[in-house]
Scaffold this motif. Structure first.
Motif, PDB file in Angstrom:
ATOM      1  N   ILE A  14      93.251  43.527  74.677  1.00 53.68           N
ATOM      2  CA  ILE A  14      92.867  44.690  75.393  1.00 53.68           C
ATOM      3  C   ILE A  14      93.442  44.688  77.053  1.00 53.68           C
ATOM      4  O   ILE A  14      93.175  43.443  77.811  1.00 53.68           O
ATOM      5  CB  ILE A  14      91.125  44.732  75.659  1.00 53.68           C
ATOM      6  N   ASP A  15      93.962  45.405  77.145  1.00 50.43           N
ATOM      7  CA  ASP A  15      94.703  45.999  78.734  1.00 50.43           C
ATOM      8  C   ASP A  15      96.208  45.937  78.465  1.00 50.43           C
ATOM      9  O   ASP A  15      96.933  46.106  79.172  1.00 50.43           O
ATOM     10  CB  ASP A  15      94.202  44.967  79.699  1.00 50.43           C
ATOM     11  N   ARG A  47      84.683  43.439  77.655  1.00 51.83           N
ATOM     12  CA  ARG A  47      86.039  43.838  77.549  1.00 51.83           C
ATOM     13  C   ARG A  47      86.152  45.245  76.756  1.00 51.83           C
ATOM     14  O   ARG A  47      86.952  46.079  76.949  1.00 51.83           O
ATOM     15  CB  ARG A  47      86.840  43.048  76.613  1.00 51.83           C
ATOM     16  N   GLU A  50      85.412  48.225  78.982  1.00 56.84           N
ATOM     17  CA  GLU A  50      86.526  48.480  79.784  1.00 56.84           C
ATOM     18  C   GLU A  50      87.467  49.299  78.885  1.00 56.84           C
ATOM     19  O   GLU A  50      88.171  50.174  79.822  1.00 56.84           O
ATOM     20  CB  GLU A  50      87.278  47.047  80.194  1.00 56.84           C
ATOM     21  N   LEU A  51      87.917  48.990  77.827  1.00 58.01           N
ATOM     22  CA  LEU A  51      88.615  49.759  76.829  1.00 58.01           C
ATOM     23  C   LEU A  51      88.144  50.955  76.768  1.00 58.01           C
ATOM     24  O   LEU A  51      89.157  52.078  76.819  1.00 58.01           O
ATOM     25  CB  LEU A  51      88.864  48.894  75.489  1.00 58.01           C
ATOM     26  N   TYR A 161      94.804  50.749  85.075  1.00 60.38           N
ATOM     27  CA  TYR A 161      94.566  49.350  85.060  1.00 60.38           C
ATOM     28  C   TYR A 161      93.271  48.850  85.607  1.00 60.38           C
ATOM     29  O   TYR A 161      92.571  47.779  85.307  1.00 60.38           O
ATOM     30  CB  TYR A 161      95.733  48.630  85.887  1.00 60.38           C
ATOM     31  N   TYR A 164      90.270  48.024  83.931  1.00 56.98           N
ATOM     32  CA  TYR A 164      89.897  46.513  83.133  1.00 56.98           C
ATOM     33  C   TYR A 164      89.795  45.640  84.237  1.00 56.98           C
ATOM     34  O   TYR A 164      90.586  44.633  84.509  1.00 56.98           O
ATOM     35  CB  TYR A 164      91.343  46.317  82.420  1.00 56.98           C
ATOM     36  N   SER A 166      87.897  43.088  85.008  1.00 58.31           N
ATOM     37  CA  SER A 166      87.823  41.782  84.457  1.00 58.31           C
ATOM     38  C   SER A 166      89.256  41.162  84.261  1.00 58.31           C
ATOM     39  O   SER A 166      89.296  39.932  84.190  1.00 58.31           O
ATOM     40  CB  SER A 166      87.283  41.546  83.198  1.00 58.31           C
ATOM     41  N   GLN A 167      90.156  41.784  84.039  1.00 61.99           N
ATOM     42  CA  GLN A 167      91.615  41.444  83.860  1.00 61.99           C
ATOM     43  C   GLN A 167      92.648  41.553  85.074  1.00 61.99           C
ATOM     44  O   GLN A 167      93.852  41.190  84.873  1.00 61.99           O
ATOM     45  CB  GLN A 167      92.249  42.147  82.551  1.00 61.99           C
TER      46      GLN A 167
END
Length: 205
Positions: A14-15, A47, A50-51, A161, A164, A166-167
Motif C-alpha cells: 500500500i502506497d 494502512r 489510508e488506502l 501521498y 499515507y 504512516s509511510q
C-alpha cells in the motif's frame, strides 16, 4: 474480482501505486496490493484506511491480498496475477522496478511471467515498469533508463501521498518525490512527470 478496467497495477505494498503510478490512478484503474502488515507504529487496518482515503480522492478501485510482507514468493504470486489479468482483461499492466526491496523483486519477477505471451491467458498489449524512490536512490540494476513519460501535477501527487501518513519517510520524502518528478519533467520539457520503462508496447493496425 472486478472486470473491465483499462489499467491494472501490481503494487507490492500500500502506497507504491501513488509513489510510482499516480498518473494512471483514476476510475479506469484497478490496483492489486499484495500485502499489508501490522507494525509497532501502524496496524494493517490503519494502512488500509489510508488506502481507502487515497482511493476515494483519486477514484480508483483496489484489493489487498494477504501475502506475508517481506516474504513474498514469486511462485505464489503468479497464479493470482494471471487470474486478475484474465478476469479484468486490461489493456495495460504496470509492474514495479526491481530494487533492493525483496517484495518488489518478487512482484516484478512474477509480473514478467504473468504478462508473457501465452496461448490461453489474456494478452496484455502494454506492459510498463514503474519506478519509485528506492529504485533510483540505491540502484539495483543498470537497466532502469525510462522510455515513457507522463506529465503530472506535483501538488496533487504530494497531497495523495500525504494520505499515507504512516509511510512518509526520509528516504521517500515529499522533497525526494518532487525532485524525481522535476528531473523526469525536465526530460520532456515539462515541470513535473513520472517515468516508466516499456516492456511491451503494441500498436495493432
Amino acid at each position: 474480482m472486478p472486470t473491465q478496467y483499462n489499467t491494472l497495477i501490481f503494487s507490492p505494498h500500500i502506497d507504491d501505486e501513488v509513489l510510482g503510478c499516480f498518473s494512471f490512478l483514476g476510475p479506469d484503474c484497478f490496483v492489486l496490493h499484495f500485502g499489508a502488515e501490522d507494525r509497532p507504529y501502524v496496524s494493517r487496518i490503519e494502512r488500509i484506511q489510508e488506502l481507502e482515503r487515497a482511493a476515494t480522492m483519486l477514484n480508483f478501485q483496489w484489493n489487498v491480498l494477504d501475502n506475508p510482507v517481506n516474504h513474498y514468493r514469486m511462485q505464489d504470486l503468479i497464479p493470482t496475477m494471471e487470474l486478475a489479468i484474465n478476469q479484468i482483461k486490461p489493456n495495460r499492466v504496470l509492474i514495479p522496478e526491481p530494487s533492493y526491496n525483496q517484495d518488489h523483486r518478487a512482484v516484478y519477477d512474477a509480473g514478467i511471467v504473468a504478462t508473457r505471451p501465452h496461448d490461453t491467458n489474456w494478452f496484455v498489449q502494454n506492459v510498463l515498469i514503474f519506478e519509485q524512490p528506492d529504485s533510483l536512490v540505491w540502484l539495483h540494476s543498470k537497466s532502469n533508463e525510462p522510455s515513457y513519460f507522463r506529465e503530472i501535477q506535483i501538488e496533487q501527487k504530494l497531497t495523495a501521498y500525504a494520505l499515507y501518513s504512516s509511510q512518509v519517510r526520509g528516504h521517500r520524502s515529499p522533497e525526494t518525490l518532487q525532485a524525481i518528478a522535476s528531473l523526469r519533467g525536465a526530460q520532456i520539457c515539462k515541470p513535473y512527470a513520472e517515468a516508466f520503462r516499456v516492456k511491451r508496447l503494441v500498436d495493432f493496425r
